[in-house]
Design a protein around this motif. Structure first.
Motif, PDB file in Angstrom:
ATOM      1  N   PRO A 147     -20.525  17.694 -80.428  1.00 58.56           N
ATOM      2  CA  PRO A 147     -19.206  17.369 -80.989  1.00 58.56           C
ATOM      3  C   PRO A 147     -19.243  17.381 -82.514  1.00 58.56           C
ATOM      4  O   PRO A 147     -20.176  16.865 -83.124  1.00 58.56           O
ATOM      5  CB  PRO A 147     -18.935  15.962 -80.459  1.00 58.56           C
ATOM      6  N   PHE A 148     -18.240  17.993 -83.108  1.00 54.33           N
ATOM      7  CA  PHE A 148     -18.099  18.057 -84.566  1.00 54.33           C
ATOM      8  C   PHE A 148     -16.790  17.382 -84.979  1.00 54.33           C
ATOM      9  O   PHE A 148     -15.766  17.541 -84.316  1.00 54.33           O
ATOM     10  CB  PHE A 148     -18.042  19.506 -85.053  1.00 54.33           C
ATOM     11  N   SER A 149     -16.845  16.663 -86.098  1.00 56.37           N
ATOM     12  CA  SER A 149     -15.636  16.177 -86.755  1.00 56.37           C
ATOM     13  C   SER A 149     -15.586  16.825 -88.129  1.00 56.37           C
ATOM     14  O   SER A 149     -16.479  16.625 -88.959  1.00 56.37           O
ATOM     15  CB  SER A 149     -15.659  14.649 -86.890  1.00 56.37           C
ATOM     16  N   LEU A 150     -14.567  17.635 -88.373  1.00 55.63           N
ATOM     17  CA  LEU A 150     -14.431  18.386 -89.620  1.00 55.63           C
ATOM     18  C   LEU A 150     -13.318  17.774 -90.463  1.00 55.63           C
ATOM     19  O   LEU A 150     -12.200  17.585 -89.980  1.00 55.63           O
ATOM     20  CB  LEU A 150     -14.126  19.853 -89.319  1.00 55.63           C
ATOM     21  N   ILE A 151     -13.629  17.476 -91.723  1.00 57.47           N
ATOM     22  CA  ILE A 151     -12.706  16.741 -92.587  1.00 57.47           C
ATOM     23  C   ILE A 151     -12.434  17.531 -93.860  1.00 57.47           C
ATOM     24  O   ILE A 151     -13.365  18.032 -94.506  1.00 57.47           O
ATOM     25  CB  ILE A 151     -13.292  15.366 -92.967  1.00 57.47           C
ATOM     26  N   ALA A 152     -11.163  17.631 -94.242  1.00 51.67           N
ATOM     27  CA  ALA A 152     -10.789  18.274 -95.503  1.00 51.67           C
ATOM     28  C   ALA A 152      -9.606  17.527 -96.113  1.00 51.67           C
ATOM     29  O   ALA A 152      -8.794  16.933 -95.396  1.00 51.67           O
ATOM     30  CB  ALA A 152     -10.421  19.741 -95.277  1.00 51.67           C
ATOM     31  N   SER A 155     -13.986  28.218 -84.353  1.00 50.92           N
ATOM     32  CA  SER A 155     -15.180  28.869 -83.794  1.00 50.92           C
ATOM     33  C   SER A 155     -16.033  27.937 -82.938  1.00 50.92           C
ATOM     34  O   SER A 155     -16.918  28.398 -82.216  1.00 50.92           O
ATOM     35  CB  SER A 155     -16.049  29.425 -84.931  1.00 50.92           C
ATOM     36  N   LEU A 156     -15.783  26.624 -83.016  1.00 52.65           N
ATOM     37  CA  LEU A 156     -16.632  25.650 -82.332  1.00 52.65           C
ATOM     38  C   LEU A 156     -16.096  25.288 -80.958  1.00 52.65           C
ATOM     39  O   LEU A 156     -14.879  25.275 -80.734  1.00 52.65           O
ATOM     40  CB  LEU A 156     -16.759  24.381 -83.182  1.00 52.65           C
ATOM     41  N   ASN A 157     -17.005  24.944 -80.061  1.00 53.34           N
ATOM     42  CA  ASN A 157     -16.616  24.566 -78.704  1.00 53.34           C
ATOM     43  C   ASN A 157     -16.015  23.168 -78.641  1.00 53.34           C
ATOM     44  O   ASN A 157     -15.095  22.912 -77.870  1.00 53.34           O
ATOM     45  CB  ASN A 157     -17.838  24.630 -77.779  1.00 53.34           C
ATOM     46  N   HIS A 158     -16.554  22.254 -79.430  1.00 53.65           N
ATOM     47  CA  HIS A 158     -16.114  20.854 -79.382  1.00 53.65           C
ATOM     48  C   HIS A 158     -15.955  20.337 -80.807  1.00 53.65           C
ATOM     49  O   HIS A 158     -16.926  19.889 -81.424  1.00 53.65           O
ATOM     50  CB  HIS A 158     -17.131  19.991 -78.631  1.00 53.65           C
ATOM     51  N   SER A 159     -14.742  20.386 -81.325  1.00 58.65           N
ATOM     52  CA  SER A 159     -14.538  19.900 -82.687  1.00 58.65           C
ATOM     53  C   SER A 159     -13.139  19.352 -82.878  1.00 58.65           C
ATOM     54  O   SER A 159     -12.191  19.770 -82.214  1.00 58.65           O
ATOM     55  CB  SER A 159     -14.787  21.022 -83.703  1.00 58.65           C
ATOM     56  N   ASN A 160     -13.056  18.388 -83.803  1.00 55.72           N
ATOM     57  CA  ASN A 160     -11.776  17.884 -84.285  1.00 55.72           C
ATOM     58  C   ASN A 160     -11.648  18.280 -85.752  1.00 55.72           C
ATOM     59  O   ASN A 160     -12.635  18.236 -86.492  1.00 55.72           O
ATOM     60  CB  ASN A 160     -11.702  16.356 -84.180  1.00 55.72           C
ATOM     61  N   LEU A 161     -10.454  18.667 -86.162  1.00 55.82           N
ATOM     62  CA  LEU A 161     -10.183  18.955 -87.565  1.00 55.82           C
ATOM     63  C   LEU A 161      -9.203  17.920 -88.081  1.00 55.82           C
ATOM     64  O   LEU A 161      -8.119  17.758 -87.517  1.00 55.82           O
ATOM     65  CB  LEU A 161      -9.598  20.361 -87.731  1.00 55.82           C
ATOM     66  N   LEU A 162      -9.593  17.226 -89.145  1.00 53.51           N
ATOM     67  CA  LEU A 162      -8.738  16.196 -89.724  1.00 53.51           C
ATOM     68  C   LEU A 162      -8.455  16.539 -91.180  1.00 53.51           C
ATOM     69  O   LEU A 162      -9.373  16.566 -92.003  1.00 53.51           O
ATOM     70  CB  LEU A 162      -9.406  14.821 -89.616  1.00 53.51           C
ATOM     71  N   ALA A 183     -28.250  23.858 -87.139  1.00 51.83           N
ATOM     72  CA  ALA A 183     -28.553  25.168 -86.565  1.00 51.83           C
ATOM     73  C   ALA A 183     -30.006  25.251 -86.117  1.00 51.83           C
ATOM     74  O   ALA A 183     -30.329  25.946 -85.142  1.00 51.83           O
ATOM     75  CB  ALA A 183     -28.247  26.269 -87.581  1.00 51.83           C
ATOM     76  N   SER A 184     -30.906  24.535 -86.815  1.00 53.46           N
ATOM     77  CA  SER A 184     -32.328  24.581 -86.488  1.00 53.46           C
ATOM     78  C   SER A 184     -32.747  23.508 -85.486  1.00 53.46           C
ATOM     79  O   SER A 184     -33.630  23.743 -84.664  1.00 53.46           O
ATOM     80  CB  SER A 184     -33.163  24.402 -87.772  1.00 53.46           C
ATOM     81  N   HIS A 185     -32.104  22.333 -85.546  1.00 47.24           N
ATOM     82  CA  HIS A 185     -32.546  21.199 -84.719  1.00 47.24           C
ATOM     83  C   HIS A 185     -31.360  20.444 -84.111  1.00 47.24           C
ATOM     84  O   HIS A 185     -31.182  19.243 -84.354  1.00 47.24           O
ATOM     85  CB  HIS A 185     -33.388  20.239 -85.562  1.00 47.24           C
ATOM     86  N   PRO A 186     -30.547  21.096 -83.312  1.00 50.32           N
ATOM     87  CA  PRO A 186     -29.386  20.414 -82.739  1.00 50.32           C
ATOM     88  C   PRO A 186     -29.769  19.269 -81.805  1.00 50.32           C
ATOM     89  O   PRO A 186     -28.982  18.336 -81.603  1.00 50.32           O
ATOM     90  CB  PRO A 186     -28.665  21.527 -81.975  1.00 50.32           C
ATOM     91  N   GLU A 187     -30.972  19.318 -81.252  1.00 54.70           N
ATOM     92  CA  GLU A 187     -31.401  18.307 -80.286  1.00 54.70           C
ATOM     93  C   GLU A 187     -31.575  16.915 -80.909  1.00 54.70           C
ATOM     94  O   GLU A 187     -31.643  15.910 -80.198  1.00 54.70           O
ATOM     95  CB  GLU A 187     -32.725  18.739 -79.639  1.00 54.70           C
ATOM     96  N   LEU A 188     -31.600  16.840 -82.238  1.00 53.52           N
ATOM     97  CA  LEU A 188     -31.815  15.565 -82.916  1.00 53.52           C
ATOM     98  C   LEU A 188     -30.565  14.693 -82.974  1.00 53.52           C
ATOM     99  O   LEU A 188     -30.658  13.503 -83.262  1.00 53.52           O
ATOM    100  CB  LEU A 188     -32.299  15.811 -84.354  1.00 53.52           C
ATOM    101  N   PHE A 189     -29.394  15.285 -82.703  1.00 50.05           N
ATOM    102  CA  PHE A 189     -28.146  14.608 -83.060  1.00 50.05           C
ATOM    103  C   PHE A 189     -27.196  14.419 -81.882  1.00 50.05           C
ATOM    104  O   PHE A 189     -27.133  15.231 -80.966  1.00 50.05           O
ATOM    105  CB  PHE A 189     -27.434  15.398 -84.171  1.00 50.05           C
ATOM    106  N   SER A 190     -26.439  13.318 -81.981  1.00 54.53           N
ATOM    107  CA  SER A 190     -25.380  13.038 -81.007  1.00 54.53           C
ATOM    108  C   SER A 190     -24.047  13.619 -81.454  1.00 54.53           C
ATOM    109  O   SER A 190     -23.132  13.775 -80.643  1.00 54.53           O
ATOM    110  CB  SER A 190     -25.235  11.526 -80.813  1.00 54.53           C
ATOM    111  N   GLY A 191     -23.915  13.905 -82.730  1.00 52.58           N
ATOM    112  CA  GLY A 191     -22.680  14.469 -83.260  1.00 52.58           C
ATOM    113  C   GLY A 191     -22.822  14.763 -84.740  1.00 52.58           C
ATOM    114  O   GLY A 191     -23.781  14.338 -85.395  1.00 52.58           O
ATOM    115  N   VAL A 192     -21.845  15.493 -85.283  1.00 53.88           N
ATOM    116  CA  VAL A 192     -21.906  15.953 -86.669  1.00 53.88           C
ATOM    117  C   VAL A 192     -20.558  15.741 -87.343  1.00 53.88           C
ATOM    118  O   VAL A 192     -19.512  16.066 -86.769  1.00 53.88           O
ATOM    119  CB  VAL A 192     -22.267  17.452 -86.746  1.00 53.88           C
ATOM    120  N   ILE A 193     -20.579  15.199 -88.556  1.00 56.98           N
ATOM    121  CA  ILE A 193     -19.372  15.042 -89.364  1.00 56.98           C
ATOM    122  C   ILE A 193     -19.558  15.844 -90.644  1.00 56.98           C
ATOM    123  O   ILE A 193     -20.540  15.646 -91.375  1.00 56.98           O
ATOM    124  CB  ILE A 193     -19.104  13.565 -89.716  1.00 56.98           C
ATOM    125  N   ILE A 194     -18.657  16.762 -90.917  1.00 58.93           N
ATOM    126  CA  ILE A 194     -18.751  17.614 -92.106  1.00 58.93           C
ATOM    127  C   ILE A 194     -17.481  17.449 -92.935  1.00 58.93           C
ATOM    128  O   ILE A 194     -16.366  17.592 -92.428  1.00 58.93           O
ATOM    129  CB  ILE A 194     -18.904  19.096 -91.734  1.00 58.93           C
TER     130      ILE A 194
END
Length: 236
Positions: A181-186, A203-210, A78-89
Motif C-alpha cells: 500500500p502506498f499513500s502519495l501526498i502533494a 501505475s500502482l496497484n494499491h495507492s491513495n493520492l492526497l 524497489a530493492s527491498h519491498p519485504e521490509l515494509f508494511s506500507g510507504v508514504i511519499i
C-alpha cells in the motif's frame, strides 16, 4: 538540503500512534559523510538504509520519504519491498525515463553543484525564493534556512552529482509491480508534483493520492496537522 530537524514539529503527535525514527541521509545534517562521490549513488545509499534497518530490527515498518528522501524511498522499496508494511511519499517521483529529460536535468544539476561549491550562501538565497516554497510558514522557513546554512557544500554538491534526479535510475516500472500500500501526498499549489504523483498513483496497484489544500512542495511544513491525520489514517 534538509535534515531530520525539519520533521521535529511532527514527532510528538506521531508518537501517539507510532514510533517515529528520522534519519539524516548521506551528505546531510549530522551524518558523517566523505567527499568522495561514490558514496552518494542510489545503490550505495540503499545499502546504507538497508544496513540501518537490519541492525535495528524494526517490525511493522512504514517508510516515509519527502522530496529527495522520497526518491531514495522509492529506490529502497524497489530493492527491498519485504521490509515494509506500507510507504508514504510526499512531493517526489520514482525517476525520469526520457533520455533527453535526464540529460537536461544532469546539466542543470551540474550548474547547481558548481554554484553550491562557489557561492553556497548565494545559492541558498536563490533556492529559498523558489515559488514551490512560497506557502511555507515563516517559522518553518527559518528552520529550513538554518538547516541549509549548516550544511557542508562539498557533500551537498557530491549528493547532487551522484543522486540528482537526472542521475538516479528510474524504478517506476519496478514499483508498479508491487502489492504494497502506498499513500502519495502533494500540495495543491505545487502543480508539477501533483501531476507527477498522479502519474505514479495511476501505475500502482494499491495507492491513495492526497492533494492537500493550501500547501506547496513542503506539505509537512505547510499543513502539519493534515499530514498527521494522513499518516495516522494510513498506519491505522
Amino acid at each position: 538540503m534538509g535534515s531530520n530537524k525539519v520533521f521535529e514539529h511532527l514527532l510528538e503527535d506521531l508518537s501517539s500512534f507510532c514510533n517515529p525514527i528520522t534519519i539524516d541521509l548521506a551528505g546531510h545534517g549530522q551524518t558523517e559523510s566523505p567527499n568522495e562521490q561514490k558514496y552518494y549513488t542510489a545503490q550505495r545509499q540503499v545499502q546504507q538504509l538497508y544496513s540501518i534497518i537490519q541492525r535495528l530490527k524494526f517490525g511493522n515498518l512504514y517508510l516515509y520519504g519527502y522530496s529527495m528522501g522520497g526518491r531514495l524511498a522509492f529506490q529502497l522499496i524497489a530493492s527491498h519491498p519485504e521490509l515494509f508494511s506500507g510507504v508514504i511519499i510526499e512531493s517526489s517521483h520514482c525517476g525520469m525515463v526520457s533520455k533527453s529529460e535526464r540529460t537536461e536535468r544532469q546539466a542543470l544539476d551540474e550548474k547547481r553543484a558548481q554554484k553550491i561549491e562557489q557561492n553556497f550562501e548565494g545559492f541558498i538565497k536563490e533556492w529559498t525564493t523558489l515559488p514551490l516554497f512560497g506557502q511555507t510558514p515563516d517559522e518553518m522557513k527559518l528552520v529550513y534556512n538554518e538547516i541549509m546554512k549548516s550544511q557542508n557544500p562539498k557533500t551537498i554538491s557530491a549528493s547532487l552529482r551522484r543522486f540528482g534526479a537526472g542521475v538516479m535510475p528510474s524504478v517506476c516500472d519496478k514499483i508498479s509491480k508491487l502489492n504494497l500500500p502506498f499513500s502519495l501526498i502533494a500540495g495543491k499549489l505545487d502543480k508539477k508534483y501533483v501531476d507527477r504523483m498522479t502519474e505514479i498513483h495511476k501505475s500502482l496497484n494499491h495507492s491513495n493520492l492526497l492533494v492537500v489544500e493550501n500547501a506547496g512542495h513542503r506539505v509537512h511544513a505547510d499543513q502539519p496537522e493534515e499530514i498527521i491525520q494522513i499518516l495516522k489514517s494510513f498506519v491505522s
